[in-house]
Design a protein around this motif. Structure first.
Motif: not given
Length: 112
Positions: A71-76
């Motif tokens: 993931v790229m950051g929270q939830g992405r």
């Protein structure tokens, strides 16, 4: 924090026979590119390796110890086929060679 230089050396040794190998700082780490496409990226901390593999096979790969969908950051989500591998799952050469082979297999068919 800098990427894991010892792991980068191990990856470099395994990929040394790739004619189009180049290295590029990316994702806060050091990416290893073959045919101008990322194979793996050596990161920092426990998430030691970011691997680009065949998205169809991702569920199979995620059954291996020390893996998560990237993931790229929270939830992405980074999308299908992007996996992080924990440092403790890469202590042996066989495990690292497995991930690099899986990424190289995808690399031959992946679009840019």
């Amino acid at each position: 924090m800098a990427y894991d230089e010892l792991l980068a050396d191990r990856v470099r040794d395994i990929l040394s026979d790739q004619e189009s190998l180049r290295e590029q700082k990316m994702f806060g780490g050091l990416a290893f590119m073959v045919r101008d496409k990322m194979v793996v990226c050596v990161g920092t901390g426990n998430r030691a390796l970011l691997v680009r593999v065949d998205g169809v096979r991702e569920p199979e790969y995620l059954e291996r110890d020390g893996t998560d969908h990237a993931v790229m950051g929270q939830g992405r989500s980074m999308g299908a086929g992007w996996i992080t591998v924990d440092a403790n799952a890469l202590t042996g050469e066989t495990a690292l060679e497995f991930w690099i082979a899986a990424a190289l297999e995808h690399n031959t068919t992946a679009a840019g």
